[in-house]
Scaffold this active site. Structure first.
Site, PDB file in Angstrom:
ATOM      1  N   ASP A 134      20.166  84.018  91.394  1.00 17.08           N
ATOM      2  CA  ASP A 134      19.234  84.552  90.415  1.00 17.08           C
ATOM      3  C   ASP A 134      18.009  83.635  90.402  1.00 17.08           C
ATOM      4  OD1 ASP A 134      18.273  85.961  88.043  1.00 17.08           O
ATOM      5  OD2 ASP A 134      18.839  84.142  86.968  1.00 17.08           O
ATOM      6  N   ASP A 184      23.004  88.394  84.015  1.00 16.29           N
ATOM      7  CA  ASP A 184      23.684  88.042  85.264  1.00 16.29           C
ATOM      8  C   ASP A 184      25.187  88.283  85.195  1.00 16.29           C
ATOM      9  OD1 ASP A 184      21.309  87.148  86.446  1.00 16.29           O
ATOM     10  OD2 ASP A 184      21.511  85.175  85.513  1.00 16.29           O
ATOM     11  N   CYS A 230      60.808  70.755  95.896  1.00 17.11           N
ATOM     12  CA  CYS A 230      60.226  71.407  97.071  1.00 17.11           C
ATOM     13  C   CYS A 230      59.788  72.819  96.723  1.00 17.11           C
ATOM     14  CB  CYS A 230      61.235  71.444  98.217  1.00 17.11           C
ATOM     15  SG  CYS A 230      62.697  72.428  97.827  1.00 17.11           S
ATOM     16  N   ASP A 243      22.623  82.443  85.310  1.00 14.06           N
ATOM     17  CA  ASP A 243      22.773  81.753  84.031  1.00 14.06           C
ATOM     18  C   ASP A 243      22.493  82.630  82.815  1.00 14.06           C
ATOM     19  OD1 ASP A 243      19.972  82.017  84.163  1.00 14.06           O
ATOM     20  OD2 ASP A 243      19.714  80.210  82.955  1.00 14.06           O
ATOM     21  N   CYS A 303      62.429  75.109  95.373  1.00 13.22           N
ATOM     22  CA  CYS A 303      62.684  74.947  93.937  1.00 13.22           C
ATOM     23  C   CYS A 303      61.678  75.762  93.134  1.00 13.22           C
ATOM     24  CB  CYS A 303      62.587  73.482  93.535  1.00 13.22           C
ATOM     25  SG  CYS A 303      63.781  72.394  94.324  1.00 13.22           S
TER      26      CYS A 303
END
Length: 766
Positions: A452, A654, A14, A650, A17
């Site tokens: 972009d 960027d 749980c 990409d 724990c």
């Protein structure tokens, strides 16, 4: 310098724990950070190796009452040894072995408990059953002291053997003053057992009417919770299928081309630079570049794109993808840990091991939830003793045990990690990689997407987009223009030549080549004086452009710069070379807007070109002519205005904006720097994957919220029922056996609800 290690931890049940293991690890000198995941049964620990060792960390976990497994050190890569790409497979094998062992143990204990519990139920409920049978039960009685001792004998092995895990772990939790689910089960079942033993051996010491036996409750509690744990383990085993499937995609053998011919070797032994032959229907063993031959390759496991991709000389191929009908040879470029598949596995593992902000809040709540439950059970017991009807002690005992069992926080600990496991795994199957689990929650909350232009909305490379010929065929004009540009290094010239070769046109030889910087190029081709260039070049040569006024105006309106072709002083064609918009960009923008997101285009290009692209894809807001640093500044400006921003890019330029955004989404077809800066990586260049990523993140977060609602609302709502609050009005009092079953149902609901994410499709809305 810190190091990071992933240690397997078993025995956790749980959120309490999880919090306890994290606190134990974090308390060690030299540990800088610790994150424990219940679903993956692992602890990710950052530590200073000069101050603490992995063995010391594992020992601390064991002292806390849990089993810890330190991974074996990875061997150094070499041509003869098993290289680093086996690390993920080895880790997954270890995890599978641990899960299989735990599942087998649960099944064994469950069957053992069931064998003793079923006759116990028959005996304890026998009087009611025999009463219902009427005359058929005449002469047979299952009541009396002798049957009480039989119940005791049947219950003892269930509690002490099948339920030993609860006793051992529960005692460890209490000893460390960190009660958890095992503590609740231990106290509840042990209380029922000890109360019954006392009532059986010393009935005269109990108030009248309270010397009742609850042996069947103790045994059924253990059996039902073991059943719930077993079903839960079966379901949890399915949540981590994503990594297992990815690892198994790696082929075991490769056909390496040697001077003596093709030699089959282990894929793990392939070295960069070696030539590999691939036949139809085979999986590609490692990453590389095609040198000869060609085929279509199914790359759906990388990109999520179902259509095979044509591959020829110069094209890259990715290990574990499937060759279709052709045959080719390629040069190995990336092997081992550098392969795309190995990187994907690493990203998925890291994301699944991470914690969402919402989960950290839940862990803190769970840390105090169990002590509160134990306090509630004590108050319930005392309240029934004081106010309850006769026999008050029996009522108090039943109500207190029911409170302990119904409130077990097992479901709370599973609410987030199971959803992360399934969500990130489903994303990987669709070509969407979350570098961190927290990116799921952040992406689900974004309201602004900044795109972009170059390489994201557009293809990112110049291409011939328009050709209008006057007095000749289009192919004839294109062949002539390409013949003049075939030795040019200018991007426009290269795009024209690529287009001509793509149409299979033969290019004539060009002589007397003369390039005029800023204007164009002249050459003698098959006896004709050919000129290609801008309008000012045509003006200098005295070529009339009147015939091209209408198409040139249209090109300018679209943000394209026309290029003119003339021969012997006569205009032959007007062409345009531009960065073409990706086919799915407009549909992707429409889908993002359909998700209620504001879309902005950010580009360093001129305003006229930017406006033309924005108009074609349906973006109303754009910022043009910005430098890389200005992109990041624009992102921060939107954030300062209260927007949660996802930036999609990409290129190298960027990277600052990707890092500045709340969530950076990198196109996997872009540069490695951009991919490294993004928190989400799209393995395909298709922009529609952005909308799919956001929809998946929203659905995952919604699943987590539903899990939490069920776990908390269910437990909290049933505590009053278990405590007997409604007894004066309705006579309802929850049996401890029913409470144990209800607790298991709560955990199963959370896991199965998370598994529904496996059915998510890329085209779904959030």
């Amino acid at each position: 310098m810190t190091q990071t290690i992933r240690i397997g931890v078993t025995g956790m049940t749980c959120a309490s724990c999880v919090g306890r293991v994290e606190r134990v690890i974090a308390a060690l000198p030299g540990v800088t950070a610790a994150s424990v995941n219940l679903s993956t049964e692992a602890a990710d620990v950052q530590y200073l190796p000069d101050l603490v060792s992995p063995e010391r960390i594992a020992e601390a976990i064991r002292k806390a009452g849990y089993a810890a497994v330190v991974p074996e050190p990875e061997p150094e890569p070499s041509a003869a040894s098993r290289p680093q790409e086996a690390a993920a497979e080895a880790r997954e094998d270890q995890t599978q072995a641990r899960q299989a062992q735990a599942l087998a143990g649960l099944r064994r204990d469950l069957l053992f408990a069931a064998v003793f519990t079923l006759p116990l139920l028959l005996i304890s409920m026998g009087p009611m059953l025999l009463h219902g049978l009427g005359g058929m039960g005449h002469g047979l009685s299952l009541s009396g002291p002798i049957w009480g001792w039989v119940q005791c004998l049947l219950t003892t092995p269930v509690l002490l053997w099948a339920g030993r895990r609860f006793l051992r772990s529960g005692w460890a939790e209490l000893r460390h003053l960190a009660p958890g689910m095992n503590s609740l089960v231990m106290i509840g079942s042990a209380a029922a057992y000890l109360y019954s033993v006392a009532a059986l051996t010393l009935p005269g010491r109990f108030p009248a009417g309270t010397a009742n036996l609850y042996f069947e409750a103790a045994a059924v509690i253990v059996t039902l919770i073991l059943l719930g744990r077993y079903l839960e383990a079966l379901a949890k085993g399915r949540t981590s299928d994503a990594i297992r499937r990815l690892v198994r995609l790696q082929p075991q053998r490769a056909r390496v081309v040697r001077p003596e011919g093709e030699v089959e070797v282990a894929a793990a032994a392939v070295l960069p630079g070696e030539l590999i032959a691939v036949r139809p229907g085979e999986r590609i063993p490692v990453d590389g570049t095609v040198t000869e031959g060609g085929s279509h390759v199914d790359e759906s496991m990388i990109s999520g794109e179902p259509l095979p991709v044509r591959k020829g000389p110069g094209d890259t191929v990715v290990g574990a993808t499937v060759n279709q009908t052709g045959a080719f040879r390629y040069r190995a470029t990336r092997v081992g840990a550098d392969m795309v598949l190995a990187q994907i596995v690493r990203l998925v593992e890291d994301a699944q091991a991470g914690k969402l902000p919402i989960q950290r809040v839940a862990d803190r709540v769970a840390a105090v939830f169990v002590p509160l439950v134990m306090a509630a059970a004590l108050v319930t017991f005392l309240g029934w003793l004081w106010l309850g009807p006769a026999p008050a002690l029996s009522f108090a005992f039943v109500a207190a045990v029911s409170v302990l069992l119904i409130a077990c926080p097992c479901a709370m600990g599973l609410a987030t990690p199971t959803a992360i496991l399934v969500g990130t795994g489903r994303g990987a199957a669709l070509g969407i990689l979350f570098r961190r689990g927290a990116a799921l929650e952040t992406l689900a909350r974004v309201d602004q997407v900044v795109l972009d232009k170059t390489g994201t909305l557009t293809e990112g490379r110049p291409a011939l987009t328009d050709l209008h010929a006057f007095g000749c065929r289009n192919d004839e004009a294109l062949a002539l223009a390409a013949a003049g540009e075939q030795h040019s290094e200018h991007p426009i010239g290269a795009a024209i030549v690529t287009a001509a070769r793509g149409r299979g046109l033969a290019l004539a030889a060009a002589t007397e080549l003369e390039a005029v910087p800023g204007f164009g190029i002249q050459a003698l081709i098959e006896g004709r004086r050919v000129a290609i260039g801008a309008a000012r070049f045509m003006d200098r040569l005295g070529v009339s452009l009147a015939a091209a006024d209408e198409p040139a105006a249209r090109l300018a309106a679209d943000g394209k710069s026309p290029v003119y072709l003339a021969a012997d002083g006569q205009l032959l064609a007007v062409l345009a070379v531009a960065d073409p918009i990706k086919p799915g960009s407009r549909a992707a923008v429409e889908r993002l807007q359909g998700l209620g997101l504001t879309v902005t285009m950010l580009t360093g290009d001129g305003r006229r070109t930017a406006e033309a692209v924005a108009r074609q894809v349906g973006i109303a807001r754009l910022v043009a002519e910005v430098l890389p640093a200005d992109k990041a500044a624009e992102v921060r400006r939107l954030q300062a205005a209260g927007q949660r921003v996802a930036f999609v890019g990409d290129g190298i330029n960027d990277a600052p904006a990707l890092a500045a955004a709340d969530v950076g989404i990198a196109m996997g077809t872009g540069t490695e720097i951009a991919v490294a800066a993004g928190e989400v990586v799209l393995m395909t260049g298709d922009l529609t994957a952005v909308a799919a990523a956001i929809a998946l993140a929203r659905r995952t977060l919604r699943t987590i919220r539903l899990n939490f609602f069920w776990a908390y609302a269910y437990n909290v709502a049933l505590i009053p029922l278990a405590a007997g609050v409604f007894y004066p009005l309705t006579g309802w009092l929850l049996n401890p056996m029913i409470a144990a079953a209800a607790m298991s149902v709560s955990s199963l609901f959370v896991v199965t609800n998370s598994l529904r994410l496996r059915g998510f499709e890329a085209g779904e809305s959030s």
